[in-house]
Design a protein around this motif. Sequence first.
Motif, PDB file in Angstrom:
ATOM      1  N   THR A  33      21.212 -10.435   5.573  1.00 19.86           N
ATOM      2  CA  THR A  33      20.608  -9.137   5.795  1.00 19.86           C
ATOM      3  C   THR A  33      21.734  -8.136   6.078  1.00 19.86           C
ATOM      4  OG1 THR A  33      18.549 -10.024   6.672  1.00 19.86           O
ATOM      5  CG2 THR A  33      19.190  -7.829   7.445  1.00 19.86           C
ATOM      6  N   MET A  34      21.584  -6.924   5.550  1.00 19.73           N
ATOM      7  CA  MET A  34      22.561  -5.869   5.804  1.00 19.73           C
ATOM      8  C   MET A  34      21.897  -4.746   6.596  1.00 19.73           C
ATOM      9  SD  MET A  34      25.380  -6.928   4.567  1.00 19.73           S
ATOM     10  CE  MET A  34      26.266  -5.413   4.861  1.00 19.73           C
ATOM     11  N   ALA A  35      22.714  -3.973   7.278  1.00 22.17           N
ATOM     12  CA  ALA A  35      22.146  -2.957   8.162  1.00 22.17           C
ATOM     13  C   ALA A  35      23.047  -1.737   8.241  1.00 22.17           C
ATOM     14  CB  ALA A  35      21.941  -3.534   9.562  1.00 22.17           C
ATOM     15  N   TRP A  36      22.440  -0.625   8.612  1.00 18.25           N
ATOM     16  CA  TRP A  36      23.162   0.589   8.969  1.00 18.25           C
ATOM     17  C   TRP A  36      23.003   0.813  10.463  1.00 18.25           C
ATOM     18  CZ3 TRP A  36      26.491   3.570   6.313  1.00 18.25           C
ATOM     19  CH2 TRP A  36      26.528   3.436   4.922  1.00 18.25           C
ATOM     20  N   TYR A  37      24.097   1.266  11.072  1.00 20.47           N
ATOM     21  CA  TYR A  37      24.129   1.591  12.492  1.00 20.47           C
ATOM     22  C   TYR A  37      24.646   3.024  12.634  1.00 20.47           C
ATOM     23  CZ  TYR A  37      24.015  -3.486  12.991  1.00 20.47           C
ATOM     24  OH  TYR A  37      23.668  -4.812  12.915  1.00 20.47           O
ATOM     25  N   ARG A  38      24.407   3.606  13.804  1.00 16.00           N
ATOM     26  CA  ARG A  38      24.994   4.915  14.060  1.00 16.00           C
ATOM     27  C   ARG A  38      25.496   4.966  15.503  1.00 16.00           C
ATOM     28  NH1 ARG A  38      20.109   9.396  14.885  1.00 16.00           N
ATOM     29  NH2 ARG A  38      19.495   8.682  16.963  1.00 16.00           N
ATOM     30  N   ALA A  49      18.609   0.839  10.614  1.00 23.31           N
ATOM     31  CA  ALA A  49      17.716   0.167   9.673  1.00 23.31           C
ATOM     32  C   ALA A  49      18.408  -1.076   9.148  1.00 23.31           C
ATOM     33  CB  ALA A  49      17.358   1.092   8.519  1.00 23.31           C
ATOM     34  N   ASP A  50      17.600  -2.048   8.718  1.00 19.78           N
ATOM     35  CA  ASP A  50      18.189  -3.222   8.077  1.00 19.78           C
ATOM     36  C   ASP A  50      17.366  -3.592   6.852  1.00 19.78           C
ATOM     37  OD1 ASP A  50      17.003  -5.252  10.798  1.00 19.78           O
ATOM     38  OD2 ASP A  50      16.034  -4.968   8.851  1.00 19.78           O
ATOM     39  N   ILE A  51      17.986  -4.380   5.968  1.00 17.19           N
ATOM     40  CA  ILE A  51      17.324  -4.762   4.728  1.00 17.19           C
ATOM     41  C   ILE A  51      17.663  -6.206   4.402  1.00 17.19           C
ATOM     42  CG2 ILE A  51      19.202  -3.757   3.316  1.00 17.19           C
ATOM     43  CD1 ILE A  51      16.956  -3.054   1.247  1.00 17.19           C
ATOM     44  N   HIS A  52      16.617  -6.989   4.181  1.00 19.08           N
ATOM     45  CA  HIS A  52      16.765  -8.406   3.860  1.00 19.08           C
ATOM     46  C   HIS A  52      17.242  -8.561   2.415  1.00 19.08           C
ATOM     47  CE1 HIS A  52      15.216 -12.529   3.040  1.00 19.08           C
ATOM     48  NE2 HIS A  52      15.620 -12.723   4.286  1.00 19.08           N
ATOM     49  N   LEU A  53      17.688  -9.755   2.094  1.00 17.55           N
ATOM     50  CA  LEU A  53      18.067 -10.062   0.715  1.00 17.55           C
ATOM     51  C   LEU A  53      16.945  -9.759  -0.269  1.00 17.55           C
ATOM     52  CD1 LEU A  53      19.908 -13.443   1.287  1.00 17.55           C
ATOM     53  CD2 LEU A  53      20.932 -11.412   0.274  1.00 17.55           C
ATOM     54  N   ARG A  71      19.621  -1.710  -1.216  1.00 17.41           N
ATOM     55  CA  ARG A  71      20.815  -2.493  -1.506  1.00 17.41           C
ATOM     56  C   ARG A  71      20.877  -2.803  -2.991  1.00 17.41           C
ATOM     57  NH1 ARG A  71      20.649  -7.630   2.064  1.00 17.41           N
ATOM     58  NH2 ARG A  71      22.383  -8.314   0.754  1.00 17.41           N
ATOM     59  N   ASP A  72      22.083  -2.910  -3.491  1.00 16.26           N
ATOM     60  CA  ASP A  72      22.319  -3.300  -4.881  1.00 16.26           C
ATOM     61  C   ASP A  72      23.101  -4.605  -4.831  1.00 16.26           C
ATOM     62  OD1 ASP A  72      23.255  -3.680  -7.484  1.00 16.26           O
ATOM     63  OD2 ASP A  72      23.350  -1.533  -7.870  1.00 16.26           O
ATOM     64  N   ASN A  73      22.417  -5.701  -5.049  1.00 12.06           N
ATOM     65  CA  ASN A  73      23.048  -7.012  -4.912  1.00 12.06           C
ATOM     66  C   ASN A  73      24.068  -7.288  -6.022  1.00 12.06           C
ATOM     67  OD1 ASN A  73      21.585  -7.584  -2.590  1.00 12.06           O
ATOM     68  ND2 ASN A  73      19.922  -8.537  -3.741  1.00 12.06           N
ATOM     69  N   ALA A  74      23.971  -6.586  -7.133  1.00 13.94           N
ATOM     70  CA  ALA A  74      24.946  -6.760  -8.211  1.00 13.94           C
ATOM     71  C   ALA A  74      26.257  -6.034  -7.908  1.00 13.94           C
ATOM     72  CB  ALA A  74      24.366  -6.255  -9.527  1.00 13.94           C
ATOM     73  N   LYS A  75      26.144  -4.949  -7.142  1.00 14.17           N
ATOM     74  CA  LYS A  75      27.332  -4.146  -6.847  1.00 14.17           C
ATOM     75  C   LYS A  75      27.838  -4.324  -5.425  1.00 14.17           C
ATOM     76  CE  LYS A  75      26.153  -0.510 -10.156  1.00 14.17           C
ATOM     77  NZ  LYS A  75      25.876   0.937 -10.340  1.00 14.17           N
ATOM     78  N   ASN A  76      27.182  -5.163  -4.645  1.00 15.77           N
ATOM     79  CA  ASN A  76      27.577  -5.369  -3.242  1.00 15.77           C
ATOM     80  C   ASN A  76      27.629  -4.058  -2.464  1.00 15.77           C
ATOM     81  OD1 ASN A  76      27.862  -8.040  -3.946  1.00 15.77           O
ATOM     82  ND2 ASN A  76      29.834  -8.301  -2.944  1.00 15.77           N
ATOM     83  N   THR A  77      26.595  -3.246  -2.643  1.00 15.38           N
ATOM     84  CA  THR A  77      26.525  -1.995  -1.900  1.00 15.38           C
ATOM     85  C   THR A  77      25.188  -1.886  -1.171  1.00 15.38           C
ATOM     86  OG1 THR A  77      25.682  -0.810  -3.826  1.00 15.38           O
ATOM     87  CG2 THR A  77      28.055  -0.746  -3.472  1.00 15.38           C
ATOM     88  N   VAL A  78      25.227  -1.219  -0.054  1.00 16.80           N
ATOM     89  CA  VAL A  78      24.016  -0.905   0.694  1.00 16.80           C
ATOM     90  C   VAL A  78      24.024   0.598   0.951  1.00 16.80           C
ATOM     91  CG1 VAL A  78      25.135  -1.515   2.870  1.00 16.80           C
ATOM     92  CG2 VAL A  78      22.646  -1.422   2.740  1.00 16.80           C
TER      93      VAL A  78
END
Length: 114
Positions: A33-38, A49-53, A71-78
């Motif tokens: 899971t990836m997330a943004w923090y502030r 916020a966070d986003i699961h695979l 998220r873009d799993n092909a580009k490794n970006t969130v």
Amino acid sequence: QVQFVESGGGLVQPGGSLRLSCAVSGSIFRLYTMAWYRQTPGKERELVADIHLSGSANYKDFVKGRFTISRDNAKNTVNLQMNSLKPGVTAVYYCNAPNCCRPWGRGHQVPVSS
């Protein structure tokens, strides 16, 4: 070693929009899971916020309905699409996987004019 590189636009007017992107190097992106923090001045860094695979996302109440994480799993970006930004709230935004990785990236400052 995992690296996070956050990027996005600059000064935003109140009520305006901005899109942040985070490029993630290393193998964690396809596993976590990836997330943004502030972090706002004088306060601890907090989850936004966070986003699961699978693409399922969760949002903190203070951004719900205004922000969208993707998220873009092909580009490794969130990404984080931020709409209806509130005036006078300047924060530095970071991406990471929850309870994961050090060091953090440099973050990206989002100043909102008042």
